[in-house]
Design an enzyme around this catalytic site. Structure first.
Site, PDB file in Angstrom:
ATOM      1  N   CYS A  55     -83.735 -25.945 -74.361  1.00 54.50           N
ATOM      2  CA  CYS A  55     -83.581 -26.365 -75.755  1.00 54.50           C
ATOM      3  C   CYS A  55     -82.998 -25.284 -76.646  1.00 54.50           C
ATOM      4  CB  CYS A  55     -84.930 -26.829 -76.304  1.00 54.50           C
ATOM      5  SG  CYS A  55     -85.761 -27.990 -75.207  1.00 54.50           S
ATOM      6  N   HIS A 109     -88.009 -24.686 -84.505  1.00 54.26           N
ATOM      7  CA  HIS A 109     -87.807 -25.505 -83.306  1.00 54.26           C
ATOM      8  C   HIS A 109     -88.652 -26.776 -83.416  1.00 54.26           C
ATOM      9  CE1 HIS A 109     -86.836 -26.524 -79.226  1.00 54.26           C
ATOM     10  NE2 HIS A 109     -88.115 -26.619 -78.907  1.00 54.26           N
ATOM     11  N   HIS A 154     -85.109 -34.832 -80.730  1.00 52.65           N
ATOM     12  CA  HIS A 154     -84.906 -33.568 -80.021  1.00 52.65           C
ATOM     13  C   HIS A 154     -83.641 -33.688 -79.182  1.00 52.65           C
ATOM     14  CE1 HIS A 154     -85.334 -29.921 -78.013  1.00 52.65           C
ATOM     15  NE2 HIS A 154     -86.598 -29.972 -77.634  1.00 52.65           N
TER      16      HIS A 154
END
Length: 664
Positions: free
Chosen positions: A188, A322, A362
């Site tokens: 990620c 995040h 996401h």
């Protein structure tokens, strides 16, 4: 203070927004793009794979995702045949669209395109078309063996097999950029790792402009199944960062790219400078597990960014976190920020926290690019943006310098300095990145970058496994001893071809050669207790990860380095391609019930992690206690050399003391 880098072009395609202004308006409105997955996006009807109970094999417990819908790719003006582009997976289309918009946003007419490169994050998992290719080959074979009616052959362009590294090459070729192109998988954090590597090409003077960012469009049934098996999905189907109701993530997809130049070059060329990048810090967790974040690793990345920029953490007004909406991850991240800012010396509510995942989900390898583009718009408009779905604090903000907004607020700059913001991205495997950016002030004077003599880099340990050559000594004897055939066993791969070579459809296509010989690994044995990994987890990961682990440990031993020491300034760089065995689960899901178990085992938590491409480097880093940047690089046949290049340059910059480099 290091040389500042200007963002001079922006491009992106995100859920609910095919252009960046629509994306920004959705952020300001606090709008979530989560919705039920359209039936045509999954290979099976959504109702057929839904089960509200978590962990049921071959089923998902959420049908909600943030997907790009209604997007039409325009191939006009690109330097690749339009018919070929149309046959490539939409993964390529998203990357091309975002990259072209970023390129066209800058002043590029005077650039030498041989001095412009492309680095982008890309998830090494099957795309929809790669999955369809596997079904066309393996699915037909199993059905034929079971006496089922033959299916019509689907014409899929074979280039779709190269879903890992080819997107970077396609972008470069389509825009006529010859400064090198590759993708990387740092989970990620991939977009921000790509940003860092692109920046260093500019600072070193090797390139005059760079396209950097990330794309994420794997087969969305695969990601839904995988995150479901990890129990990471939001059962409620809503991404709610920092909120007491947050129960997991919502998968998104899309692409975001930026065009970068050295600030003085951007000023010279008359570019619109959207923002200035001042610092980037990267690290890998040494502590914790592969799936649980660690404060120690996050703080090392943050502190490296502030040291590079010459900033104090309290200089920042807005932090794009995040924050995925998972209770543990959000709490650890805010805890890291509190420790970074210290126990005193700040005002309550001084700094705004946010997460674009509340809007578009996401985006995995493109998550950092979505957050970066959001911050650039906030700097441009002087607006502190809200976080969608935030109602009740779950991370202890009341006694901290941080707050979360539920509606936009004016962003008044602090006297004497421009608006400043920070961006974090953390990924599976303990991969961390932190970026510092500020608004461009015309009076800002670019910092000179003094030329440095690059130190030489030594190879001090090696390990190999090629086909039947099981040791470095056997390899040396074979390649230097003259008689290669005598040393290198040619194996017939039919026992690993699932019976395809015997299928009538395969022979009818002209593939009736009697000898399908290849140089294959004859065996892969892992000594008991060799790694700090449970036996079942070892058994259920792909051999790609096992082989990299084994040889990394052997190379360390060859160099005389103990594998029990913590090494915060050592990283792992591994070249890989997409392992086609990742598509086997897709074949299983589409197989008739009577054939499903014959195809292979169900996707579970271990197999999900064991199939992630980026985890190849993360396994090495965690097993050998490496705290430096550790990730995979893909440029198909040149992947290993690109990994070597990235590692050497990190060593020459003094960011690392040692690096493990390989390809598998």
């Amino acid at each position: 203070m290091t040389q500042p880098i200007a963002i001079v072009g922006l491009g992106g395609v995100f859920p609910g927004a095919h252009d960046l202004e629509a994306f920004w308006q959705g952020v300001l409105a606090g709008r979530s793009q989560a919705a039920d997955v359209p039936a045509e996006r999954w290979a099976l009807p959504p109702e057929a794979v839904f089960d509200g109970q978590k962990g049921v094999a071959d089923h998902v417990y959420s049908r909600r995702a943030c997907l790009v819908q209604g997007f039409q790719f325009d191939p006009r003006g690109l330097r690749i045949d339009a018919d070929l582009l149309e046959r490539l997976d939409p993964l390529f289309h998203l990357a091309l669209t975002a990259a072209r918009a970023a390129w066209e946003g800058g002043r590029t007419s005077s650039l030498d395109r041989q001095r412009v490169g492309v680095v982008m994050g890309n998830l090494v998992l099957p795309s929809e078309t790669a999955s369809r290719l596997a079904t066309a080959i393996l699915g037909r074979t199993f059905e034929e063996a079971a006496g089922l009616p033959p299916r019509d052959a689907e014409a899929i362009h074979p280039l779709n097999r190269f879903a890992a590294g080819l997107p970077g090459g396609i972008v470069a070729q389509a825009l006529g950029l010859a400064g090198g192109a590759y993708t990387l998988d740092a989970a990620c954090a991939s977009s921000l790792y790509a940003l860092k590597l692109a920046i260093e090409e500019l600072r070193a003077g090797r390139m005059d402009a760079m396209l950097a960012g990330g794309v994420s469009r794997p087969d969305c049934l695969y990601t839904q199944m995988g995150f479901g098996q990890l129990r990471a999905l939001s059962a409620a189907g809503a991404s709610r960062p920092f909120d007491a109701a947050g129960d997991g993530l919502v998968v998104g997809e899309g692409a975001g790219m930026v065009l970068l130049k050295r600030l003085d070059d951007a000023i010279r060329d008359g570019d619109q400078v959207h923002a200035v990048i001042r610092g980037v810090g990267l690290s890998n967790d040494i502590d914790g597990s592969l799936l649980a974040p660690s404060n120690e690793g996050q703080l090392r990345a943050m502190r490296a960014a502030y040291a590079e920029a010459g900033w104090d953490p309290r200089d920042v007004d807005l932090i794009e976190c995040h924050a995925t909406g998972t209770p543990l991850g959000d709490a650890v991240e805010v805890g890291s920020l509190k420790e970074l800012w210290g126990a005193e010396g700040w005002e309550p509510n001084r700094c705004v926290l946010g997460s674009v995942k509340s809007n578009v989900g996401h985006l995995l390898t493109a998550a950092g690019s979505a957050g970066l583009i959001k911050l650039v718009h906030a700097l441009r408009d002087g607006v502190l943006p809200p976080t969608a779905g935030f109602v009740s604090d779950s991370v202890g903000l009341s006694e901290s310098p941080f707050r979360v907004l539920t509606s936009p607020a004016p962003w008044e700059p602090v006297a004497g300095r421009p608006r400043r913001a920070a961006l974090s991205a953390f990924g599976f495997g303990g991969i961390n990145a932190h970026v510092l950016i500020e608004a461009y002030a015309p009076s800002t004077q670019p910092d000179a970058a003094p030329a440095k003599e690059l130190p030489k880099v030594a190879i001090v340990g090696m390990a190999t496994r090629f086909g039947g050559l099981e040791t470095l000594k056997e390899f040396q004897t074979a390649v230097l001893g003259g008689d290669v055939a005598a040393r290198h066993v040619l194996a017939k791969p039919t026992d690993r071809w699932w019976g395809v070579e015997q299928a009538a459809w395969f022979k009818a296509a002209g593939h009736d050669r009697k000898d399908f010989s290849a140089y294959l690994l004859s065996r892969l044995e892992i000594p008991a207790g060799a790694f700090r990994i449970p036996p079942r987890e070892l058994e259920e990961m792909l051999p790609q990860q096992l082989l990299a682990l084994l040889l990394a440990k052997e190379a360390m031993a060859d160099a005389g380095l103990a594998t029990t020491e913590r090494r915060p300034r050592m990283g792992a760089f591994v070249g890989i391609g997409l392992d086609p065995n990742t598509t086997n689960f897709h074949v299983r899901w589409q197989a008739p019930d009577a054939l499903r178990e014959a195809v292979g085992p169900a996707l579970n938590a271990n197999r999900t992690v064991g199939a992630l491409g980026g985890m190849v480097a993360s396994r090495v880093a965690r097993e050998l206690r490496l705290g430096g940047p550790s990730f995979t690089i893909s440029s198909e046949e040149t992947s290993g050399l690109r990994a070597l290049e990235a590692a050497v340059r990190a060593l020459q910059r003094g960011e690392l003391e040692a690096a493990l480099v390989g390809a598998v």
